[in-house]
Design an enzyme around this catalytic site. Structure first.
Site, PDB file in Angstrom:
ATOM      1  CG  ASP A  89      -2.026   0.969   1.167  1.00  0.00           C
ATOM      2  OD1 ASP A  89      -2.092   1.717   0.180  1.00  0.00           O
ATOM      3  OD2 ASP A  89      -2.826   1.008   2.100  1.00  0.00           O
ATOM      4  CB  SER A  90       0.445   4.582  -1.452  1.00  0.00           C
ATOM      5  OG  SER A  90      -0.667   5.096  -0.739  1.00  0.00           O
ATOM      6  N   GLY A  91       0.782   3.855   1.782  1.00  0.00           N
ATOM      7  CA  GLY A  91       0.944   4.524   3.061  1.00  0.00           C
ATOM      8  C   GLY A  91      -0.025   5.665   3.257  1.00  0.00           C
ATOM      9  CG  PHE A  93      -6.245   3.945   4.886  1.00  0.00           C
ATOM     10  CD1 PHE A  93      -7.501   4.483   4.669  1.00  0.00           C
ATOM     11  CD2 PHE A  93      -6.056   3.131   5.988  1.00  0.00           C
ATOM     12  CE1 PHE A  93      -8.559   4.214   5.533  1.00  0.00           C
ATOM     13  CE2 PHE A  93      -7.098   2.849   6.863  1.00  0.00           C
ATOM     14  CZ  PHE A  93      -8.357   3.389   6.631  1.00  0.00           C
ATOM     15  CG  ASP A 143      -4.354   7.326  -2.139  1.00  0.00           C
ATOM     16  OD1 ASP A 143      -3.377   6.923  -1.471  1.00  0.00           O
ATOM     17  OD2 ASP A 143      -5.493   6.850  -2.013  1.00  0.00           O
ATOM     18  CG  ASP A 274      -6.581  -4.971   0.955  1.00  0.00           C
ATOM     19  OD1 ASP A 274      -6.251  -4.656   2.109  1.00  0.00           O
ATOM     20  OD2 ASP A 274      -7.056  -4.140   0.145  1.00  0.00           O
ATOM     21  CB  CYS A 312     -13.256 -25.775   6.410  1.00  0.00           C
ATOM     22  SG  CYS A 312     -11.744 -24.789   6.460  1.00  0.00           S
ATOM     23  CB  CYS A 314      -8.338 -24.486   7.340  1.00  0.00           C
ATOM     24  SG  CYS A 314      -9.184 -24.616   8.936  1.00  0.00           S
ATOM     25  CB  CYS A 317     -11.657 -27.578   9.598  1.00  0.00           C
ATOM     26  SG  CYS A 317     -12.490 -26.013  10.006  1.00  0.00           S
ATOM     27  CG  HIS A 343     -11.446 -21.448   9.978  1.00  0.00           C
ATOM     28  ND1 HIS A 343     -11.913 -22.619   9.431  1.00  0.00           N
ATOM     29  CD2 HIS A 343     -12.490 -20.574   9.939  1.00  0.00           C
ATOM     30  CE1 HIS A 343     -13.181 -22.469   9.082  1.00  0.00           C
ATOM     31  NE2 HIS A 343     -13.551 -21.240   9.389  1.00  0.00           N
TER      32      HIS A 343
END
Length: 379
Positions: A89-91, A93, A143, A274, A312, A314, A317, A343
């Site tokens: 991420d650009s940072g 946020f 941004d 994400d 599931c 995972c 499970c 999970h």
């Protein structure tokens, strides 16, 4: 770099290629903000649970250990032992959500670190330099993330500034990738569409992004959503903006979201997602299953010897019961968080695999009808 294999309505089935491999899309990126998934999940674990792309954050890694340290250790891939694709991420946020006493100017943003209070300046060039040091496969343009709701007048000035910052990000990114000592000279750059919940601003910005030279950026993020507005408003903005984004570039809905948000995003033409939600919810005992959402801390699971989700595969499970996981949470054992996070992330990665399979088979419309509501139920 991105190939669309098939479509069903606006939904797209594709494959994304970068320096560290390929990812089948639509794809959910597992969030390892500081180079690790919260909940004691390693890079090796990510491979076992089907992660295709790992996401880390420019702001956090710049604050500590420092992007210069990461560079000296061979880049983020080398440091964390992950050989697959990474997006940073650009940072932007985090600068606007975590930092205090920030001052926004045309050059960039001056703010105080949320860790130690030291003054930091970050603009498009600095964000690109940090991400170049990290050596990620996808760098996000710098941004401005504004508060929501936001006055139209300020939102307009903000999105115009974000567009100018994008052009500066492109120029600096191209310069850095051409340097002989670049950590990842094949690093790609994604633009970020902003404009709050104003369709006119969103569309204007999408058109400005699309008018840039085709080889100057490789994908587009849609930022500033899922920050307090209703899901209906978010879907409306996607309906408005997606048709104006470049058709042959991947679209990334940033910070989204729930399983049903993802299904609806795919339906509207989004390729990348994400969110910290699956790992965060897991650490509090809230688990996603194919029957709905389960709170493992509930008393009714005290003697339940069945797996969290019989459908599931995972690590949790396959080997442990609901009763055992509940016991671990009640005893405040670290293993509880680890198994729960594994999970939920496995569930998200499996959700994307089933979405891709439905698109391959031409049955995504039926998949959406079956699961959008069902996954929201409380078990």
């Amino acid at each position: 770099m991105f190939q669309i294999l098939k479509t069903e309505g606006r939904a797209r089935r594709g494959v994304f290629t970068c320096a560290h491999g390929t990812a089948q899309t639509p794809v959910f990126m597992n969030v390892g903000t500081q180079g690790a998934i919260k909940g004691a999940v390693s890079a090796g674990d990510l491979k076992e649970i089907g992660c295709q792309i790992e996401l880390s954050n420019t702001y956090h890694l710049h604050v500590r250990p420092g992007d210069d340290v990461v560079r000296q250790l061979g880049g983020l891939h080398q440091m964390m032992g992950w050989d697959g694709p990474i997006l940073t991420d650009s940072g932007g946020f985090q600068v606007f959500s975590l930092a205090t006493l920030r001052n926004i100017k045309e050059e960039g943003v001056t703010f105080h670190s949320h860790v130690d209070g030291r003054k930091i300046f970050m603009g498009p060039e600095e964000s690109m330099q940090i991400q170049a040091n990290l050596g990620s496969d996808i760098a996000m343009a710098f941004d401005e993330c504004v508060e929501n709701p936001c006055a139209h007048n300020y939102a307009r000035r903000s999105v115009e500034r974000t567009q100018r910052w994008l052009e500066r990000s492109i120029a600096e990114h191209q310069r850095l990738c051409a340097l002989p000592d670049c950590v990842n000279p094949q690093q790609q750059l994604f633009a970020i569409n902003q404009g709050c919940t104003y369709p006119d601003l969103r569309i204007w910005h999408a058109q400005q992004i699309s008018a840039l030279p085709e080889d100057s950026f490789q994908g587009v993020g849609i930022g500033g959503l899922a920050v307090g507005e209703s899901t209906e408003v978010m879907y409306e903005i996607l309906d408005q903006v997606v048709p104006h984004l470049p058709e042959q570039k991947p679209r990334y809905l940033m910070g989204v979201g729930t399983p049903w948000n993802i299904i609806e995003g795919v339906y509207r033409g989004v390729d990348f997602f994400d969110c910290v939600m699956p790992a965060r919810n897991a650490r509090h005992g809230k688990l996603f299953t194919w029957k709905g959402i389960l709170n493992i801390k509930n008393e009714k699971y005290k003697l339940d010897a069945s797996p969290v989700d019989p459908d599931c595969g995972c690590p949790l499970c396959r080997s442990y019961s609901r009763a055992y996981l509940r016991h671990l949470f009640k005893a405040e054992e670290m293993l509880a968080m680890r198994l729960a996070v594994l999970h939920n992330l496995y569930f998200y990665n499996e959700l994307m695999a089933r979405i891709r399979q439905a698109l391959d088979e031409g049955t995504f419309t039926a998949f959406r009808a079956e699961y959008t509501e069902a996954l929201q139920k409380r078990v």
